[in-house]
Design a protein around this motif. Sequence first.
Motif, PDB file in Angstrom:
ATOM      1  N   VAL A  82       4.835   2.584  12.634  1.00 10.14           N
ATOM      2  CA  VAL A  82       4.820   3.902  12.342  1.00 10.14           C
ATOM      3  C   VAL A  82       6.182   3.958  11.525  1.00 10.14           C
ATOM      4  O   VAL A  82       6.175   4.826  10.438  1.00 10.14           O
ATOM      5  CB  VAL A  82       4.840   4.888  13.586  1.00 10.14           C
ATOM      6  N   GLU A  83       7.462   3.394  12.056  1.00  9.43           N
ATOM      7  CA  GLU A  83       8.729   3.367  11.470  1.00  9.43           C
ATOM      8  C   GLU A  83       8.600   2.903  10.145  1.00  9.43           C
ATOM      9  O   GLU A  83       9.342   3.402   9.134  1.00  9.43           O
ATOM     10  CB  GLU A  83       9.619   2.809  12.302  1.00  9.43           C
ATOM     11  N   ARG A  84       7.919   2.068   9.830  1.00 12.64           N
ATOM     12  CA  ARG A  84       7.819   1.300   8.258  1.00 12.64           C
ATOM     13  C   ARG A  84       7.248   2.485   7.433  1.00 12.64           C
ATOM     14  O   ARG A  84       7.518   2.753   6.459  1.00 12.64           O
ATOM     15  CB  ARG A  84       7.039   0.311   8.523  1.00 12.64           C
ATOM     16  N   PHE A  85       5.997   3.001   8.049  1.00  9.48           N
ATOM     17  CA  PHE A  85       5.431   4.145   7.136  1.00  9.48           C
ATOM     18  C   PHE A  85       6.527   5.156   7.026  1.00  9.48           C
ATOM     19  O   PHE A  85       6.647   5.993   5.824  1.00  9.48           O
ATOM     20  CB  PHE A  85       4.240   4.726   7.656  1.00  9.48           C
ATOM     21  N   GLU A  86       7.302   5.538   8.002  1.00 10.54           N
ATOM     22  CA  GLU A  86       8.453   6.635   8.063  1.00 10.54           C
ATOM     23  C   GLU A  86       9.428   6.186   6.806  1.00 10.54           C
ATOM     24  O   GLU A  86       9.884   7.179   5.937  1.00 10.54           O
ATOM     25  CB  GLU A  86       9.069   6.998   9.250  1.00 10.54           C
ATOM     26  N   LYS A  87       9.752   5.041   7.013  1.00 11.53           N
ATOM     27  CA  LYS A  87      10.862   4.747   5.834  1.00 11.53           C
ATOM     28  C   LYS A  87      10.306   4.832   4.519  1.00 11.53           C
ATOM     29  O   LYS A  87      11.059   4.949   3.571  1.00 11.53           O
ATOM     30  CB  LYS A  87      11.078   3.211   6.196  1.00 11.53           C
ATOM     31  N   HIS A  88       8.871   4.763   4.046  1.00 13.70           N
ATOM     32  CA  HIS A  88       8.501   4.843   2.778  1.00 13.70           C
ATOM     33  C   HIS A  88       8.148   6.272   2.444  1.00 13.70           C
ATOM     34  O   HIS A  88       7.704   6.473   1.679  1.00 13.70           O
ATOM     35  CB  HIS A  88       7.107   3.906   2.904  1.00 13.70           C
ATOM     36  N   GLY A  89       8.267   7.163   3.641  1.00 16.37           N
ATOM     37  CA  GLY A  89       7.926   8.584   3.415  1.00 16.37           C
ATOM     38  C   GLY A  89       6.549   8.564   3.451  1.00 16.37           C
ATOM     39  O   GLY A  89       6.033   9.650   2.788  1.00 16.37           O
ATOM     40  N   ARG A  90       5.695   7.788   4.117  1.00 20.17           N
ATOM     41  CA  ARG A  90       4.205   7.939   4.178  1.00 20.17           C
ATOM     42  C   ARG A  90       3.461   7.900   5.352  1.00 20.17           C
ATOM     43  O   ARG A  90       2.310   8.179   5.309  1.00 20.17           O
ATOM     44  CB  ARG A  90       3.496   6.531   3.258  1.00 20.17           C
ATOM     45  N   LEU A 116       0.831  -1.064   0.079  1.00 24.76           N
ATOM     46  CA  LEU A 116      -0.154  -0.009  -0.001  1.00 24.76           C
ATOM     47  C   LEU A 116       0.860   1.187  -0.105  1.00 24.76           C
ATOM     48  O   LEU A 116       0.759   2.023  -0.637  1.00 24.76           O
ATOM     49  CB  LEU A 116      -1.008  -0.218   1.182  1.00 24.76           C
ATOM     50  N   CYS A 117       1.999   1.296   0.679  1.00 19.87           N
ATOM     51  CA  CYS A 117       2.724   2.435   0.671  1.00 19.87           C
ATOM     52  C   CYS A 117       3.336   2.805  -0.377  1.00 19.87           C
ATOM     53  O   CYS A 117       3.588   3.709  -1.005  1.00 19.87           O
ATOM     54  CB  CYS A 117       4.029   2.303   1.750  1.00 19.87           C
ATOM     55  N   ARG A 118       3.641   1.655  -1.334  1.00 17.85           N
ATOM     56  CA  ARG A 118       4.201   1.868  -2.763  1.00 17.85           C
ATOM     57  C   ARG A 118       3.398   1.985  -3.876  1.00 17.85           C
ATOM     58  O   ARG A 118       3.647   2.730  -4.688  1.00 17.85           O
ATOM     59  CB  ARG A 118       5.173   0.567  -3.071  1.00 17.85           C
ATOM     60  N   ASN A 119       2.149   1.595  -3.774  1.00 20.69           N
ATOM     61  CA  ASN A 119       1.184   1.554  -4.922  1.00 20.69           C
ATOM     62  C   ASN A 119      -0.185   2.202  -4.691  1.00 20.69           C
ATOM     63  O   ASN A 119      -0.920   2.204  -5.648  1.00 20.69           O
ATOM     64  CB  ASN A 119       0.762   0.073  -5.200  1.00 20.69           C
TER      65      ASN A 119
END
Length: 286
Positions: free
Chosen positions: A158-166, A134-137
């Motif tokens: 939350v860190e995972r979303f931050e890594k994706h800049g999302r 979802l973060c990528r697409n």
Amino acid sequence: MNTPPFLIAEIGCNHKGDMAIAKELITTAALFCKVDAVKFQKRHSKELLSEEQYNSPHPNPANSYGNTYGEHREALELSLDQNRELKEWCEELGLVYATSVWDMTSAREIVSLEPKFIKIPSATNLNSEILDYLCRNYNGEIHLSVGMTTQAEELAIVERFEKHGRNKDLVLYSCTSGYPVAFEDICLREITRLRESYGNRVKKIGFSGHHLGIAADIGALALGAEVFERHFTMDRTWKGTDHAASLEPDGMRRLARDLRNVNKSLAYKPTEILEVEAVQRAKLKI
Ligand SMILES: C=C(OP(=O)(O)O)C(=O)O
């Protein structure tokens, strides 16, 4: 002026697999309750469940719509085309349509519908494949509940979303996963904790409630939640786990009204004596 609360009527599977009921719920949510959005759930049960889970009886046979848990889930499922039709119906009525996705196929399908937001339920929030996909697409808001989730897991999400800049597209919901939830298990101060920990790292903090009545949601608003999700049904006595933890149309209508009114009232006095009081002061103050 406070940001207006955003209220989502969570239809989930309360349509019982019947498009006519799904449309009636949408129409009622829009025209009578005046909510902001309705939400559904999308699953591919053969992908989501093990063969053993699929073929086992429903843990509570009185709530089952099939001979096995898998058959029960299939009976409550609407297809991608049916979801497309419901999205169009929502748009005609000026409502936001959204869906939670429980497996990868559902995530891919719902992304193709381009809804305003997609929800990750508490049950699926550790599925990193779905989160990354979802973060990528998907460019819209991603709403995610943290029921049944440890604080370490929550931080990793939350860190995972931050890594994706999302992370600034992430709406994080406080949630207790129970049906219905007892008042002492709602734990509204989790909203304060989420705001203090993540308020400036994510877009908004929300509240996904499975409790009875509408008082707790008003408490959630006062503690700073900005997005509210409540299950919605035409009849709380219908067969199924979610109906008992749902609001019927009049409850949802009153919740929408009260959230908006209390939101307007959550302010400091802009002047020490308000205009309305000045009149009374002249008349009453000794
Ligand atoms: C079950 C869901 O959400 P929650 O975890 O907020 O109850 C859902 O959105 O499908």
